[in-house]
Design a protein around this motif. Structure first.
Motif, PDB file in Angstrom:
ATOM      1  N   ILE A 111       0.841  -1.197   0.000  1.00 21.87           N
ATOM      2  CA  ILE A 111       0.000   0.000   0.000  1.00 21.87           C
ATOM      3  C   ILE A 111       0.875   1.247   0.000  1.00 21.87           C
ATOM      4  O   ILE A 111       2.068   1.183   0.309  1.00 21.87           O
ATOM      5  N   TRP A 115      -2.947   4.282   2.274  1.00 21.07           N
ATOM      6  CA  TRP A 115      -3.550   2.953   2.367  1.00 21.07           C
ATOM      7  C   TRP A 115      -4.229   2.540   1.061  1.00 21.07           C
ATOM      8  O   TRP A 115      -5.172   1.751   1.053  1.00 21.07           O
ATOM      9  N   THR A 116      -3.741   3.072  -0.035  1.00 21.82           N
ATOM     10  CA  THR A 116      -4.251   2.683  -1.346  1.00 21.82           C
ATOM     11  C   THR A 116      -3.486   1.459  -1.834  1.00 21.82           C
ATOM     12  O   THR A 116      -2.253   1.419  -1.746  1.00 21.82           O
ATOM     13  N   LEU A 117      -4.209   0.488  -2.336  1.00 23.14           N
ATOM     14  CA  LEU A 117      -3.585  -0.739  -2.822  1.00 23.14           C
ATOM     15  C   LEU A 117      -2.700  -0.436  -4.023  1.00 23.14           C
ATOM     16  O   LEU A 117      -3.143   0.141  -5.011  1.00 23.14           O
ATOM     17  N   ASN A 142      -8.880   1.435  -1.526  1.00 19.77           N
ATOM     18  CA  ASN A 142      -8.332   1.771  -0.214  1.00 19.77           C
ATOM     19  C   ASN A 142      -8.546   0.572   0.708  1.00 19.77           C
ATOM     20  O   ASN A 142      -9.688   0.160   0.946  1.00 19.77           O
TER      21      ASN A 142
END
Length: 212
Positions: A111, A115-117, A142
């Motif tokens: 991430i 917290w974005t993949l 997210n």
């Protein structure tokens, strides 16, 4: 992230207060006089580029947030920021993919600071498939939203109250350090989700997250 339109002194004061440091604390850390630091914060003195970066280092200001400080003082920004798909970061991307693949058959993901993949191994797909709200899987994904949303993975997590408390605590700590408004908005959203039963008072520091 502080706005570049504000005076330099406001930026420094905000970071100093975020670190719970007095002017004397920072002056001692930076090996300068408290009077000089006071003059910088009040705008009566303008630090050199090196002094400004030195203060930022003592305050633990993230590199990306040092550019607004430099701009506020009239200097050019010096810290570049690239996305992971930038050709210059190809070695880093290969290393991340190698680590993720090594975790198989267990799911693993990478991430960014929000917290974005960014990347995941093949084992993640079965874990997140079939959730009630497919839009949660539309990029950018997210992972906190996906984990705690009532139509995401939340119904599948056996110890949701403990897991939620752990993630919320981590996010709050991250906001305390960074002051990132994107994370502040994310926290507000997550807290708006229906809360499960109260977490166990003896919750481990880093709980596991068993799925139903």
């Amino acid at each position: 992230m502080p706005s570049t339109a504000r005076p330099l002194g406001d930026h420094l004061r905000e970071w100093r207060q975020r670190r719970r440091m007095s002017q004397l604390d920072l002056a001692l850390e930076a090996d300068i006089s408290q009077r000089h630091l006071s003059f910088i914060e009040s705008g009566r003195a303008t630090p050199s580029r090196d002094m400004l970066l030195h203060l930022a280092e003592r305050l633990g200001v993230p590199l990306r947030d040092r550019n607004p400080l430099l701009l506020a003082a009239g200097f050019a920004p010096v810290f570049a920021e690239r996305t992971l798909d930038d050709p210059a970061l190809e070695p880093a991307r290969r290393a991340i993919d190698m680590v993720l693949k090594a975790h198989q058959p267990f799911p693993a993901l990478a991430i960014d600071r929000h917290w974005t993949l960014v990347a995941a191994n093949a084992a993640l797909a079965p874990l997140i498939s079939g959730i009630a709200e497919p839009s949660l899987l539309e990029p950018p994904v997210n992972v906190l939203r996906l984990s705690l949303h009532p139509q995401g993975l939340a119904p599948r997590i056996a110890n949701l109250s403990e897991w939620r408390a752990h993630l919320i605590d981590r996010l709050r700590q991250q906001i305390s350090v960074s002051g990132d408004p994107v994370l502040e908005r994310l926290l507000k959203e997550l807290l708006s989700y229906p809360a499960p039963e109260a977490a166990n008072a003896h919750m481990p520091t880093t709980p596991a997250s068993p799925f139903r």
